[in-house]
Motif scaffolding. Structure first.
Motif, PDB file in Angstrom:
ATOM      1  N   GLU B  96       0.808  -1.213   0.000  1.00  0.00           N
ATOM      2  CA  GLU B  96       0.000   0.000   0.000  1.00  0.00           C
ATOM      3  C   GLU B  96       0.844   1.266   0.000  1.00  0.00           C
ATOM      4  O   GLU B  96       0.494   2.256  -0.647  1.00  0.00           O
ATOM      5  CB  GLU B  96      -0.955  -0.041   1.191  1.00  0.00           C
ATOM      6  CG  GLU B  96      -1.859  -1.262   1.088  1.00  0.00           C
ATOM      7  CD  GLU B  96      -3.091  -1.188   1.941  1.00  0.00           C
ATOM      8  OE1 GLU B  96      -3.265  -0.178   2.654  1.00  0.00           O
ATOM      9  OE2 GLU B  96      -3.873  -2.145   1.902  1.00  0.00           O
ATOM     10  N   SER B  97       1.963   1.231   0.705  1.00  0.00           N
ATOM     11  CA  SER B  97       2.796   2.428   0.692  1.00  0.00           C
ATOM     12  C   SER B  97       3.378   2.657  -0.696  1.00  0.00           C
ATOM     13  O   SER B  97       3.620   3.798  -1.099  1.00  0.00           O
ATOM     14  CB  SER B  97       3.924   2.311   1.718  1.00  0.00           C
ATOM     15  OG  SER B  97       4.725   1.187   1.431  1.00  0.00           O
ATOM     16  N   HIS B  98       3.563   1.560  -1.432  1.00  0.00           N
ATOM     17  CA  HIS B  98       4.027   1.694  -2.810  1.00  0.00           C
ATOM     18  C   HIS B  98       3.040   2.521  -3.616  1.00  0.00           C
ATOM     19  O   HIS B  98       3.409   3.424  -4.365  1.00  0.00           O
ATOM     20  CB  HIS B  98       4.214   0.303  -3.418  1.00  0.00           C
ATOM     21  CG  HIS B  98       4.287   0.293  -4.909  1.00  0.00           C
ATOM     22  ND1 HIS B  98       3.211   0.001  -5.719  1.00  0.00           N
ATOM     23  CD2 HIS B  98       5.313   0.566  -5.749  1.00  0.00           C
ATOM     24  CE1 HIS B  98       3.578   0.073  -6.980  1.00  0.00           C
ATOM     25  NE2 HIS B  98       4.846   0.418  -7.026  1.00  0.00           N
ATOM     26  N   GLY B  99       1.754   2.221  -3.439  1.00  0.00           N
ATOM     27  CA  GLY B  99       0.721   2.963  -4.150  1.00  0.00           C
ATOM     28  C   GLY B  99       0.752   4.441  -3.802  1.00  0.00           C
ATOM     29  O   GLY B  99       0.651   5.315  -4.673  1.00  0.00           O
ATOM     30  N   ILE B 100       0.929   4.723  -2.524  1.00  0.00           N
ATOM     31  CA  ILE B 100       0.966   6.130  -2.093  1.00  0.00           C
ATOM     32  C   ILE B 100       2.199   6.825  -2.667  1.00  0.00           C
ATOM     33  O   ILE B 100       2.140   7.965  -3.147  1.00  0.00           O
ATOM     34  CB  ILE B 100       0.982   6.219  -0.558  1.00  0.00           C
ATOM     35  CG1 ILE B 100      -0.266   5.552   0.029  1.00  0.00           C
ATOM     36  CG2 ILE B 100       1.056   7.669  -0.104  1.00  0.00           C
ATOM     37  CD1 ILE B 100      -0.242   5.423   1.530  1.00  0.00           C
ATOM     38  N   PHE B 101       3.316   6.114  -2.626  1.00  0.00           N
ATOM     39  CA  PHE B 101       4.561   6.682  -3.132  1.00  0.00           C
ATOM     40  C   PHE B 101       4.431   7.071  -4.602  1.00  0.00           C
ATOM     41  O   PHE B 101       4.752   8.183  -5.003  1.00  0.00           O
ATOM     42  CB  PHE B 101       5.697   5.665  -2.967  1.00  0.00           C
ATOM     43  CG  PHE B 101       6.980   6.076  -3.627  1.00  0.00           C
ATOM     44  CD1 PHE B 101       7.302   5.606  -4.892  1.00  0.00           C
ATOM     45  CD2 PHE B 101       7.859   6.934  -2.995  1.00  0.00           C
ATOM     46  CE1 PHE B 101       8.486   5.989  -5.507  1.00  0.00           C
ATOM     47  CE2 PHE B 101       9.047   7.319  -3.605  1.00  0.00           C
ATOM     48  CZ  PHE B 101       9.360   6.849  -4.862  1.00  0.00           C
ATOM     49  N   ALA B 402      13.064   5.781   3.928  1.00  0.00           N
ATOM     50  CA  ALA B 402      12.953   6.039   2.491  1.00  0.00           C
ATOM     51  C   ALA B 402      11.675   6.834   2.202  1.00  0.00           C
ATOM     52  O   ALA B 402      11.715   7.864   1.508  1.00  0.00           O
ATOM     53  CB  ALA B 402      12.952   4.728   1.705  1.00  0.00           C
ATOM     54  N   HIS B 403      10.555   6.376   2.738  1.00  0.00           N
ATOM     55  CA  HIS B 403       9.293   7.050   2.419  1.00  0.00           C
ATOM     56  C   HIS B 403       9.180   8.408   3.081  1.00  0.00           C
ATOM     57  O   HIS B 403       8.692   9.372   2.481  1.00  0.00           O
ATOM     58  CB  HIS B 403       8.110   6.167   2.810  1.00  0.00           C
ATOM     59  CG  HIS B 403       7.954   4.973   1.932  1.00  0.00           C
ATOM     60  ND1 HIS B 403       8.599   3.786   2.153  1.00  0.00           N
ATOM     61  CD2 HIS B 403       7.253   4.800   0.784  1.00  0.00           C
ATOM     62  CE1 HIS B 403       8.292   2.932   1.207  1.00  0.00           C
ATOM     63  NE2 HIS B 403       7.471   3.516   0.358  1.00  0.00           N
ATOM     64  N   LEU B 404       9.632   8.489   4.324  1.00  0.00           N
ATOM     65  CA  LEU B 404       9.552   9.774   5.022  1.00  0.00           C
ATOM     66  C   LEU B 404      10.435  10.814   4.329  1.00  0.00           C
ATOM     67  O   LEU B 404      10.023  11.953   4.095  1.00  0.00           O
ATOM     68  CB  LEU B 404       9.968   9.613   6.486  1.00  0.00           C
ATOM     69  CG  LEU B 404       9.915  10.887   7.326  1.00  0.00           C
ATOM     70  CD1 LEU B 404       8.502  11.417   7.420  1.00  0.00           C
ATOM     71  CD2 LEU B 404      10.471  10.639   8.721  1.00  0.00           C
ATOM     72  N   THR B 405      11.655  10.410   3.981  1.00  0.00           N
ATOM     73  CA  THR B 405      12.568  11.353   3.332  1.00  0.00           C
ATOM     74  C   THR B 405      12.016  11.800   1.990  1.00  0.00           C
ATOM     75  O   THR B 405      12.123  12.971   1.624  1.00  0.00           O
ATOM     76  CB  THR B 405      13.946  10.704   3.139  1.00  0.00           C
ATOM     77  OG1 THR B 405      14.381  10.172   4.375  1.00  0.00           O
ATOM     78  CG2 THR B 405      14.956  11.708   2.640  1.00  0.00           C
ATOM     79  N   ASP B 406      11.416  10.865   1.269  1.00  0.00           N
ATOM     80  CA  ASP B 406      10.831  11.249  -0.011  1.00  0.00           C
ATOM     81  C   ASP B 406       9.747  12.304   0.188  1.00  0.00           C
ATOM     82  O   ASP B 406       9.692  13.298  -0.538  1.00  0.00           O
ATOM     83  CB  ASP B 406      10.250  10.016  -0.697  1.00  0.00           C
ATOM     84  CG  ASP B 406       9.505  10.374  -1.956  1.00  0.00           C
ATOM     85  OD1 ASP B 406       8.281  10.158  -2.013  1.00  0.00           O
ATOM     86  OD2 ASP B 406      10.146  10.910  -2.884  1.00  0.00           O
ATOM     87  N   LEU B 407       8.908  12.073   1.196  1.00  0.00           N
ATOM     88  CA  LEU B 407       7.837  13.040   1.451  1.00  0.00           C
ATOM     89  C   LEU B 407       8.414  14.396   1.832  1.00  0.00           C
ATOM     90  O   LEU B 407       7.991  15.439   1.335  1.00  0.00           O
ATOM     91  CB  LEU B 407       6.929  12.515   2.574  1.00  0.00           C
ATOM     92  CG  LEU B 407       5.785  13.422   2.994  1.00  0.00           C
ATOM     93  CD1 LEU B 407       4.846  13.692   1.827  1.00  0.00           C
ATOM     94  CD2 LEU B 407       5.010  12.806   4.142  1.00  0.00           C
ATOM     95  N   LEU B 408       9.422  14.382   2.691  1.00  0.00           N
ATOM     96  CA  LEU B 408      10.034  15.645   3.118  1.00  0.00           C
ATOM     97  C   LEU B 408      10.706  16.342   1.938  1.00  0.00           C
ATOM     98  O   LEU B 408      10.741  17.565   1.857  1.00  0.00           O
ATOM     99  CB  LEU B 408      11.054  15.387   4.232  1.00  0.00           C
ATOM    100  CG  LEU B 408      10.453  14.868   5.539  1.00  0.00           C
ATOM    101  CD1 LEU B 408      11.552  14.539   6.543  1.00  0.00           C
ATOM    102  CD2 LEU B 408       9.495  15.886   6.137  1.00  0.00           C
TER     103      LEU B 408
END
Lengths: 313, 678
Positions: B96-101, B402-408
């Motif tokens: 699911e996080s893949h989809g959000i990413f 990885a996901h947090l840094t991408d969002l930031l």
């Protein structure tokens, strides 16, 4: 997080080399018991020995897989001064049911006069080629011009390194920017030998030799990082698939992993080390020890509010 | 900025003894192989008693133990990194996080800053809800595993452990969302922090339930604890509601209760909307604070220690708040309570001072902060890079950072912190995470999208990883191929097709091998396989894989031999459909245009026999002359090569052919001669 499991290898003597195939689903081991064993990984992740046979009349030092484009092909080299190329034959149906396969020898390379210490296939874009190196310092490069006929190999080059050779490594790059290159390592102990690593580059006309110290070199050599954590002789180094992590193994019985962060600072990012306790047979228990590392348990502790219990009064 | 100077994590290799052996190793795509060995024991110089079953002469066998006792046979170890990838329960998280990413990378950026901010906050909330969902699933799984007693202690423990890790991740992420993504300003900041505390300190819920559920809540021994916790968390209405029960039960305290209740009702709080400015709020708050002060000093609550302590808390008395340590359980709860009752209009940049002092006051002098504390502190100090670094060290896989840094990075926060490596860190972490996914037999597909969104090294990493995926089935190979073709990774396409072709050939599945080599555009291999087909035909008399050969289409042109194969089959088809003259024409063309290999000419001529023997004359005179010429060419060549060969069958065939050709010639001359007339 790393997790280690053990497999009972069943060789009758010391194992000298282990090798993965290209996809990581098969492996080969070779030993002083003169045999090579091939293992296949099943769907559920277990390893089964699917072949075991005597390959040489001396200790087998190295075993290596060819690229699967050439089929299921292995090469081995030995103290008996030969290197051999093996091909897997698709077996009879009852063999398949028993999970066994047969390997036949396609060729024996007998040019060396001394123990053959390493054998490596060249990168696939060069065709079906392999290199051997011997204790007397000769590196030989062979080619099979017809990839469907593994019994015909011709000696293409002989390089005299003037030093006892212990290992070779091909430059895996398939870039057209530079010619094929091979690195040769030496375990020669003579004190006046400076260059222990030699790099050879293929030139259509001649073979040019470029050494890592002294003399004319085409390459600039920089030391990016240096570590002495092993505090003992380092025997093997190898890059991972993406060339981002280097592993080294030393006399201290450890394997260390080195990696650069995004700022290009290199540091040790892991140590693999035995704990000395004998474990019988293959074991899944090892997982328990390894995965609940200290860093994680402390994270768990702090979440459970153990910080509150540390109140001072 | 310093690296956290931690010891590198140690992985135990169970059973290996570093005092007695060394470890040789090899990298694999997903795992690493290790084995016990002795590097020094090589070569003929070091001799000893030959080990195992070696012969009498020294053969350079490694001495198994030699003088210091038997070593025993070596063990092989398989070492795997990213063990978390294999946890079934985390699968949902990764998917699911893949989809959000991917959605975040592809969504159109809103122009207006506020809209963009809202967009990013929503993404952050989505991530958090995925974490929560996974956490709840895992919690359920752990409980049912424990209750059913079917699973090992170890796996149950691991489940609970993972639940707590996920909980910590959500805690950290939530704080980062408040401080960095939403960047809540003074005022709303406090409200968000209150929500954060309420959401994550769950220990109280049980207690609350117990008290509220009891017959006489105000008589419950934990009654005042619950009231206190409501006050500490700023849940005024709930606190007041409970207090009212106490007042009813205890009429003597009615007066005190009324005053306290009033104070609690009137407490000014920052508003989310625009109904008041900060200054207005501060003014009101000042007045209210003074009023509370007066009541306390007048001794209004002197007779009830509980209510007095509540009043002190309302006044932000740190000691009074600290007395309720057990209820707050963490220093960050203490921080938020402190802020609520002493600096409700705290500005984001002021947080760091309060955070540090809160932690010191709560934990006391001697204790060391845990990793979670350090991470949260770094967040309060707005040290983004520190947060990411600490998380990387503390957590066992790269998912979170990885996901947090991408969002930031999408919030454009990394660049402003340090231009030099800002965007590189995002890519570095995504590459690490995605590389880990590739060790999994199905999650690798998610990894592809992550690499796609790493502009600098993504492609190279993808190329290196994708060619290592084991191609167990045709479907998997086709899936991998499609991905490579979409990205114009021609070399990988060729290589994969070649590997599949080789595998098929080894297993004697010629049709499959042929179609793979056509896809690989490998002419040499196609020639080889066509030869095999032809050989098979000669031996068996029929073709296998007719469908494939019949439908080659333009790919027939890949190699001459393949073209011949296709055309030869076409000849057979025409013959089968009784289109004899077309068949005849084709057959002749195959020889005269030199499409057919010389070795096959005899077969072709033999194929011509039935056409020659037909009632109706098929070959024209000219064609017959051509055939005769071909036969003579063939026999001449054969004579050259096989001087003393007397192959009876061959000679008989040749004789038959000569006869048939002569007969045909005779008939056709007559036919063509008379054609003019009728």
């Amino acid at each position: 997080m790393f997790v280690a499991r053990s497999i009972a290898a069943d060789h009758r003597d010391l194992i000298h080399d282990v090798s993965f195939d290209f996809h990581g689903r098969r492996m080969a081991t070779c030993s002083s018991d003169q045999s090579v064993k091939v293992w296949d990984k099943s769907e559920n992740g277990d390893w089964h020995c699917t072949a075991s046979w005597k390959t040489h009349s001396g200790s087998v030092w190295r075993v290596t897989w060819a690229h699967p484009e050439f089929g299921q092909v292995l090469a081995s080299c030995s103290f008996d001064r030969t290197a051999a190329v093996w091909e897997e034959i698709v077996g009879e149906s009852n063999d398949k049911l028993r999970g066994q396969s047969h390997w036949v020898k396609r060729t024996t390379l007998v040019d060396s006069r001394t123990s053959v210490t390493d054998v490596k296939f060249a990168p696939k874009h060069m065709g079906l080629m392999l290199a051997t190196c011997s204790a007397d310092g000769v590196v030989r490069i062979y080619e099979a011009p017809d990839v469907m006929n593994l019994s015909q190999w011709s000696l293409q080059h002989e390089i005299s390194c003037k030093l006892s050779c212990s290992c070779i490594s091909w430059n895996p790059s398939s870039s057209r920017a530079h010619s094929p290159m091979i690195a040769v390592g030496s375990d020669d102990n003579s004190p006046n030998i400076l260059a222990k690593v030699q790099i050879y580059e293929y030139n259509e006309n001649t073979r040019k030799e470029l050494t890592s110290s002294g003399g004319l070199t085409k390459f600039e050599i920089h030391i990016v990082a240096q570590f002495d954590n092993h505090n003992s002789q380092v025997w093997r180094v190898s890059w991972n698939i993406t060339g981002t992590v280097l592993a080294s193994s030393g006399d201290d019985g450890c394997v260390r992993l080195w990696k650069a962060n995004y700022m290009d600072n290199w540091k040790c990012t892991g140590i693999l080390k035995g704990n000395g306790s004998p474990v019988n047979g293959s074991s899944q228990q090892g997982i328990f020890n390894a995965s609940l590392g200290s860093a994680n348990t402390s994270l768990q502790n702090s979440l459970n509010g153990s910080s509150a219990s540390r109140k001072q009064s | 900025m310093e690296e956290p100077d931690t010891e590198p994590p140690l992985t135990v290799v169970p059973g290996a003894d570093p005092a007695r052996t060394q470890l040789c190793f090899e990298w694999g795509p997903a795992e690493m192989l290790l084995c016990e060995t002795l590097f020094g024991r090589r070569g003929g110089e070091r001799r000893g008693a030959p080990g195992g079953s070696a012969g009498p002469a020294p053969t350079g066998c490694g001495v198994a133990g030699g003088g210091d006792g038997a070593l025993g046979p070596s063990r092989v170890f398989v070492v795997r990194r990213d063990q978390d990838i294999y946890m079934e329960t985390l699968r949902k998280l990764f998917n699911e996080s893949h989809g959000i990413f991917v959605g975040l990378q592809r969504c159109e950026e809103e122009r207006a800053a506020r809209a963009r901010n809202a967009q990013l906050v929503q993404v952050s909330k989505n991530y958090r809800s995925v974490i929560r969902a996974c956490m709840e699933d895992m919690h359920q799984a752990a409980i049912s595993a424990r209750d059913s007693a079917l699973h090992s202690q170890y796996s149950i423990q691991l489940c609970f452990f993972q639940v707590s890790i996920l909980s910590a991740m959500e805690l950290i992420w939530n704080l980062c969302e408040i401080l960095f993504v939403e960047a809540a300003p003074a005022g709303p900041l406090l409200l968000r922090l209150l929500d954060w505390v309420q959401l994550h300190i769950c220990d109280v819920d049980n207690m609350v339930r117990e008290v509220l559920g009891s017959e006489n809540p105000s008589k419950h021994k934990l009654f005042w604890n619950v009231v206190d916790i409501f006050v500490l968390q700023g849940r005024m209405d709930e606190a007041r509601h409970l207090l009212s029960k106490e007042a009813i039960a205890n009429p003597t305290s009615m007066n005190m209760y009324k005053i306290l209740d009033d104070l609690m009702k009137k407490m000014p709080v920052p508003s989310l909307g625009n109904t008041q400015t900060l200054t207005e709020m501060e003014l009101k708050w000042q007045h209210w604070h003074e009023e509370c002060q007066r009541y306390l000093q007048d001794g209004t609550f002197a007779s009830n220690s509980h209510m007095e302590s509540i009043c002190k808390i309302l006044l932000g008395d740190e000691n009074a708040i600290l007395e309720k340590k057990e209820l707050m359980t963490t220093w960050y709860h203490f921080l938020v309570t402190r802020l609520l009752y002493s600096h409700p209009t705290v500005k984001p940049m002021e947080l760091r001072f309060y955070a540090q002092s809160s932690m010191d006051m709560f934990l006391g002098e001697e204790s060391n902060p845990e990793p979670l504390d350090t991470i949260l502190m770094a967040a309060f100090e707005f040290e983004l890079h520190q947060v990411i670094k600490e998380c990387s060290v503390a957590l066992s896989n790269w998912w979170f950072v990885a996901h947090l840094t991408d969002l930031l990075d999408h919030c454009k926060l990394l660049q402003s912190h340090n231009l030099y490596f800002g965007s590189n860190m995002r890519e570095f972490l995504l590459l690490e995470y995605a590389s880990g996914l590739f060790s999994h037999h199905s999650l690798w597909q998610l990894g592809v999208d992550y690499f796609d969104h790493c502009p600098e090294y993504g492609r190279v990493y993808l190329e290196l990883h994708i060619e290592r995926i084991p191609l167990n089935t045709e479907q998997k190979a086709l899936k991998v191929l499609r991905i490579c073709e979409q990205r114009q990774m021609h070399e990988q396409v060729r290589s994969i097709c070649k590997i599949m072709a080789m595998k098929a050939l080894r297993n004697n599945r010629l049709g499959s091998a042929l179609s793979w080599s056509i896809r690989a555009k490998d002419a040499a291999f196609a020639t080889l396989i066509s030869d095999r087909f032809l050989k098979d035909y000669c031996e068996r008399g029929y073709f296998s894989d007719l469908d494939l050969i019949d439908n080659l289409g333009p790919s027939m042109l890949l190699s001459d031999r393949l073209t011949f194969l296709g055309k030869y089959r076409e000849f057979h088809r025409l013959y089968g459909e009784k289109r004899f003259s077309e068949a005849a024409r084709l057959l002749l063309m195959l020889m005269t245009a030199h499409i057919a290999p010389c070795s096959f000419w005899m077969t072709l001529l033999t194929d011509a026999l039935p056409l020659l023997e037909q009632k109706e004359v098929i070959f024209s005179a000219e064609q017959t002359y051509e055939l005769m010429r071909c036969l003579e060419d063939l026999t001449a060549r054969k004579l050259d090569k096989q001087k003393f060969q007397d192959d009876d069958v061959e000679t008989m065939k040749v004789e038959m052919l000569r006869l048939a050709l002569a007969r045909n010639l005779a008939r056709v001359i007559v036919k063509e001669g008379t054609l003019e007339g009728s």
